[in-house]
Scaffold this motif. Structure first.
Motif, mmCIF file in Angstrom:
data_model
loop_
_atom_site.group_PDB
_atom_site.id
_atom_site.type_symbol
_atom_site.label_atom_id
_atom_site.label_comp_id
_atom_site.label_asym_id
_atom_site.label_seq_id
_atom_site.Cartn_x
_atom_site.Cartn_y
_atom_site.Cartn_z
ATOM 1 N N GLY A 46 0.775 -1.229 0.000
ATOM 2 C CA GLY A 46 0.000 0.000 0.000
ATOM 3 C C GLY A 46 0.807 1.279 0.000
ATOM 4 N N TYR A 47 2.112 1.196 -0.198
ATOM 5 C CA TYR A 47 2.901 2.425 -0.327
ATOM 6 C C TYR A 47 2.428 3.195 -1.547
ATOM 7 C CZ TYR A 47 6.125 0.963 3.354
ATOM 8 O OH TYR A 47 6.673 0.600 4.563
ATOM 9 N N TYR A 48 2.410 4.526 -1.426
ATOM 10 C CA TYR A 48 1.775 5.346 -2.459
ATOM 11 C C TYR A 48 2.686 5.611 -3.650
ATOM 12 C CZ TYR A 48 -0.896 9.097 -4.626
ATOM 13 O OH TYR A 48 -1.606 9.864 -5.516
ATOM 14 N N ARG A 49 3.955 5.908 -3.369
ATOM 15 C CA ARG A 49 4.897 6.189 -4.461
ATOM 16 C C ARG A 49 6.263 5.586 -4.149
ATOM 17 N NH1 ARG A 49 3.634 11.407 -5.627
ATOM 18 N NH2 ARG A 49 2.447 11.959 -3.775
ATOM 19 N N TYR A 50 7.040 5.406 -5.196
ATOM 20 C CA TYR A 50 8.360 4.776 -5.104
ATOM 21 C C TYR A 50 9.336 5.650 -5.871
ATOM 22 C CZ TYR A 50 11.647 0.821 -4.856
ATOM 23 O OH TYR A 50 12.722 0.000 -4.578
ATOM 24 N N TRP A 51 10.187 6.331 -5.127
ATOM 25 C CA TRP A 51 11.120 7.264 -5.745
ATOM 26 C C TRP A 51 12.550 6.747 -5.682
ATOM 27 C CZ3 TRP A 51 9.875 13.011 -4.125
ATOM 28 C CH2 TRP A 51 8.702 13.425 -4.776
ATOM 29 N N MET A 52 13.338 7.094 -6.694
ATOM 30 C CA MET A 52 14.768 6.779 -6.725
ATOM 31 C C MET A 52 15.558 8.058 -6.895
ATOM 32 S SD MET A 52 14.315 3.325 -8.914
ATOM 33 C CE MET A 52 12.732 3.947 -9.465
ATOM 34 N N ASN A 78 2.397 -2.225 -11.248
ATOM 35 C CA ASN A 78 1.105 -1.961 -11.889
ATOM 36 C C ASN A 78 0.502 -0.607 -11.564
ATOM 37 O OD1 ASN A 78 0.812 -4.602 -13.149
ATOM 38 N ND2 ASN A 78 0.580 -5.383 -11.050
ATOM 39 N N ASP A 79 0.495 -0.230 -10.284
ATOM 40 C CA ASP A 79 -0.269 0.938 -9.863
ATOM 41 C C ASP A 79 0.542 1.978 -9.099
ATOM 42 O OD1 ASP A 79 -2.791 -0.161 -10.805
ATOM 43 O OD2 ASP A 79 -2.651 -1.542 -9.115
ATOM 44 N N ILE A 80 1.560 1.582 -8.397
ATOM 45 C CA ILE A 80 2.305 2.498 -7.546
ATOM 46 C C ILE A 80 2.924 3.609 -8.389
ATOM 47 C CG2 ILE A 80 4.500 1.218 -7.661
ATOM 48 C CD1 ILE A 80 4.820 1.819 -4.631
ATOM 49 N N ARG A 81 2.877 4.845 -7.875
ATOM 50 C CA ARG A 81 3.527 5.953 -8.572
ATOM 51 C C ARG A 81 5.040 5.765 -8.488
ATOM 52 N NH1 ARG A 81 0.199 9.868 -10.196
ATOM 53 N NH2 ARG A 81 2.058 11.082 -10.762
ATOM 54 N N VAL A 82 5.740 6.111 -9.560
ATOM 55 C CA VAL A 82 7.183 5.925 -9.618
ATOM 56 C C VAL A 82 7.811 7.236 -10.074
ATOM 57 C CG1 VAL A 82 9.064 4.488 -10.503
ATOM 58 C CG2 VAL A 82 6.765 3.523 -10.291
ATOM 59 N N GLY A 83 8.913 7.603 -9.431
ATOM 60 C CA GLY A 83 9.512 8.878 -9.820
ATOM 61 C C GLY A 83 10.887 9.090 -9.253
ATOM 62 N N SER A 84 11.322 10.340 -9.350
ATOM 63 C CA SER A 84 12.675 10.717 -8.966
ATOM 64 C C SER A 84 12.671 11.492 -7.662
ATOM 65 C CB SER A 84 13.312 11.575 -10.067
ATOM 66 O OG SER A 84 12.534 12.728 -10.329
ATOM 67 N N GLY A 85 13.573 11.093 -6.798
ATOM 68 C CA GLY A 85 13.698 11.797 -5.528
ATOM 69 C C GLY A 85 15.123 12.157 -5.213
#
Length: 339
Positions: A46-52, A78-85
């Motif tokens: 259930g984590y909302y977003r995943y940043w790298m 599939n669904d989790i937001r992915v982005g840059s952090g």
């Protein structure tokens, strides 16, 4: 900040920061496998977003080609937001970042975040190798940011621009500003953008920066009111003692930076305190003072205290643990606290 709103952990989103750690005795391909494994795990929890995060020339961080890894993770979930952090914008031409994230948003619509920082994410010699132009530094960040946002939304310019970001132009890609001091906090507030603060390595600046963000905030077509996310180091385990032991990996990571020692992420050790000078102990406390190590009960209490202080709208969890299974378990324990 006082807990005037009475926010509880269940009231805020929780997300992941991953540096794709390179582990002592392992390989970089294995680091990337672990990143995708953690992303899928986080999505289920259930984590909302995943940043790298973009870092360079660091033997314990594998996420230097951040945009490439974002595509890898987004394609494997599939669904989790992915982005840059985040993407360290002074290292790049704004047009290139607009095209890269335009490509990512076209491939994975509605799931991509573009978090931007103005630090180099590395040492000065490596920054020079990246940028090639010594005149480009953090002082150019506001103009670079405006250029990037205009590539994504040409209507921001009063005159037509001959150079376009294809793909990228016309896409709704959320732009965040990241910071570890007051500069980006104030800029994010003035522009009405969401703001993410790096409390995981700059704890002493957390509350002043958040206060500056809220005081500077001007409503925009992006946000009607401020939205702040704060990143914090968390190591959760079955007992306080195990978590403290696992947390020595994170302490060694920063200790090696302080000593100028280049090593992959190290396994945990006993009696780390005995190996520190007074100056090293003070430096670790300055950089890792907000870190939370403990059992579920301890972590829940400390995370709630952290939320009481920051009044964050979202908490991002950074967990540097040597053993991948124990890292997965830590994120599992934390997710249950927010639920």
């Amino acid at each position: 900040m006082d807990n005037v709103n009475g926010k509880q952990l269940k009231d805020v989103r929780y997300s992941v920061l991953d540096l794709s750690p390179i582990i002592e005795g392992s390989t970089i391909p294995n680091s990337f496998e672990n990143t995708l494994s953690l992303a899928r795990h986080a999505e289920k929890l259930g984590y909302y977003r995943y940043w790298m995060a973009e870092h360079h020339n660091m033997p314990f961080i594998g996420s230097s080609a951040t945009s490439v890894l974002i595509g890898y993770v987004a394609g494997g979930t599939n669904d989790i937001r992915v982005g840059s952090g985040g993407i360290m914008l002074p290292n790049h031409a704004p047009l290139v970042i607009a095209e890269q994230f335009g490509t990512l948003e076209s491939l994975y619509p509605g799931r991509i975040d573009l978090g931007l920082g103005r630090a180099p994410g590395t040492d000065q010699r490596t920054a020079q190798a990246l940028r090639r132009n010594p005149e480009i530094d953090g002082h150019n960040f506001p103009q670079q940011l405006e250029d990037l946002r205009t590539y994504l939304d040409p209507s921001r310019s009063s005159t037509p621009r001959p150079v376009r970001a294809i793909p990228g132009q016309g896409l709704n890609i959320p732009v965040w500003l990241l910071g570890s001091s007051g500069f980006s906090a104030q800029l994010a507030g003035q522009l009405g953008l969401p703001f993410a603060f790096a409390s995981h390595f700059s704890p002493n600046n957390t509350l002043p920066a958040l206060d500056l963000y809220h005081r500077s905030f001007q409503p925009s077509d992006v946000l009607d009111e401020p939205y702040a996310m704060v990143c914090v180091n968390v190591v959760a385990a079955e007992t306080d003692e195990e978590a403290e032991y696992l947390g020595t990996t994170l302490h060694q990571q920063f200790l090696n930076l302080i000593r100028g020692t280049e090593k992959p992420l190290q396994p945990p050790i006993e009696n780390l305190e005995d190996q520190l000078t007074l100056q090293e102990h003070a430096a670790l406390e300055q950089q890792l003072g907000s870190s939370i190590f403990g059992s579920a009960k301890t972590v829940k209490r400390k995370l709630q205290e952290f939320l009481d202080d920051t009044q964050a709208d979202e908490i991002m969890i950074n967990t540097q643990i040597y053993d991948h299974d124990k890292r997965l378990r830590s994120y599992e324990i934390v997710s249950q606290l927010f639920d």
